[in-house]
Design an enzyme around this catalytic site. Structure first.
Site, PDB file in Angstrom:
ATOM      1  N   CYS A 113      39.869 -54.649  -6.188  1.00 29.29           N
ATOM      2  CA  CYS A 113      41.168 -55.126  -5.714  1.00 29.29           C
ATOM      3  C   CYS A 113      41.170 -55.093  -4.186  1.00 29.29           C
ATOM      4  O   CYS A 113      40.279 -54.513  -3.564  1.00 29.29           O
ATOM      5  CB  CYS A 113      42.280 -54.252  -6.279  1.00 29.29           C
ATOM      6  SG  CYS A 113      42.392 -52.622  -5.501  1.00 29.29           S
ATOM      7  N   HIS A 148      41.904 -45.689  -8.322  1.00 24.24           N
ATOM      8  CA  HIS A 148      41.040 -46.733  -8.876  1.00 24.24           C
ATOM      9  C   HIS A 148      39.615 -46.195  -8.957  1.00 24.24           C
ATOM     10  O   HIS A 148      39.236 -45.291  -8.207  1.00 24.24           O
ATOM     11  CB  HIS A 148      41.075 -47.975  -7.996  1.00 24.24           C
ATOM     12  CG  HIS A 148      42.377 -48.707  -8.046  1.00 24.24           C
ATOM     13  ND1 HIS A 148      42.498 -50.032  -7.710  1.00 24.24           N
ATOM     14  CD2 HIS A 148      43.630 -48.302  -8.402  1.00 24.24           C
ATOM     15  CE1 HIS A 148      43.747 -50.425  -7.843  1.00 24.24           C
ATOM     16  NE2 HIS A 148      44.458 -49.391  -8.264  1.00 24.24           N
ATOM     17  N   GLU A 180      36.752 -47.351  -7.971  1.00 28.48           N
ATOM     18  CA  GLU A 180      35.985 -47.436  -6.736  1.00 28.48           C
ATOM     19  C   GLU A 180      36.405 -46.348  -5.748  1.00 28.48           C
ATOM     20  O   GLU A 180      35.563 -45.707  -5.127  1.00 28.48           O
ATOM     21  CB  GLU A 180      36.167 -48.818  -6.077  1.00 28.48           C
ATOM     22  CG  GLU A 180      35.693 -49.974  -6.922  1.00 28.48           C
ATOM     23  CD  GLU A 180      36.791 -50.574  -7.791  1.00 28.48           C
ATOM     24  OE1 GLU A 180      36.709 -51.775  -8.085  1.00 28.48           O
ATOM     25  OE2 GLU A 180      37.740 -49.852  -8.190  1.00 28.48           O
ATOM     26  N   CYS A 211      40.798 -51.493  -2.727  1.00 32.27           N
ATOM     27  CA  CYS A 211      39.446 -50.938  -2.816  1.00 32.27           C
ATOM     28  C   CYS A 211      38.500 -51.658  -1.858  1.00 32.27           C
ATOM     29  O   CYS A 211      37.673 -51.015  -1.196  1.00 32.27           O
ATOM     30  CB  CYS A 211      38.931 -51.025  -4.249  1.00 32.27           C
ATOM     31  SG  CYS A 211      39.836 -49.949  -5.388  1.00 32.27           S
TER      32      CYS A 211
END
Length: 152
Positions: free
Chosen positions: A83, A53, A55, A86
Site C-alpha cells: 500500500c 501491515h 511489510e 508501506c
C-alpha cells in the site's frame, strides 16, 4: 534463493496468518545480502494497530535485528502489492527493492486493493478527500534544535 523463493515464503506466511491466526492474507520477508533478516504478517486484527501491515511489521523487526532504522540494501518481499503507507516507509528507510506476488488488480475482487488510495495520493493536497492543511507556526526552531543535537 530466487525472488520466487522469497515470495513463496511471504505467501506461506500470509496463508498461515489466515488459517492459523484468523488474520488478513498478507505476509512479508525482509532480505539483506541473501539472508532473511525478518518476517512479518498483517497484525491489524490481533493488535488493533492500523499500521501493523505485514511489510511494516517485518521492517520494524529488521530494523531491530540490524540495530538501525535504515534498511539500506534490503529487499522486501510481500504477498500483496504494498500500500502507499508501506511503500513510503520503504522509500524513507532506504529499502533497495520491493517485490510482490499479487497485484492490486488481483486483490480487488476480494476487497484487498489499495489502488484507490494510490490515485487519491497523486492529487494535490487541496484536492484530496482528506483535509490536509499547512498552518504556519513561525520559525521552525525545533528543527534547528534537532539538527544541532544530531550533529553533536
Amino acid at each position: 534463493m530466487t525472488d520466487e523463493d522469497y515470495l513463496s515464503q511471504a505467501v506461506a506466511l500470509a496463508d498461515a496468518n489466515v488459517r492459523e491466526a484468523g488474520g488478513r492474507p498478507f505476509g512479508a520477508v525482509v532480505v539483506k545480502g541473501g539472508q532473511v533478516i525478518a518476517t512479518g504478517v498483517n497484525e491489524i486484527g490481533a493488535t488493533g494497530d492500523p499500521t501493523a501491515h505485514a511489510e511494516l511489521t517485518a521492517m520494524r523487526k529488521a530494523a531491530q535485528v540490524l540495530g538501525t532504522p535504515r534498511l539500506d540494501g534490503c529487499v522486501v518481499y510481500a504477498s500483496g502489492q504494498p500500500c502507499p503507507m508501506c511503500l513510503a516507509a520503504m522509500h524513507m528507510t532506504g529499502v533497495a527493492a520491493a517485490r510482490f506476488a499479487y497485484s492490486n488488480a488481483q486483490g480487488e475482487p476480494f476487497g484487498l486493493s489499495t489502488a484507490a488510495v494510490y490515485v487519491e495520493m497523486t492529487k494535490p493536497l487541496e484536492a484530496q478527500a482528506l483535509d490536509v492543511r499547512h498552518t504556519p507556526m513561525g520559525d521552525p526552531a525545533i528543527y534547528r534544535a534537532w539538527k544541532g543535537l544530531a550533529q553533536s
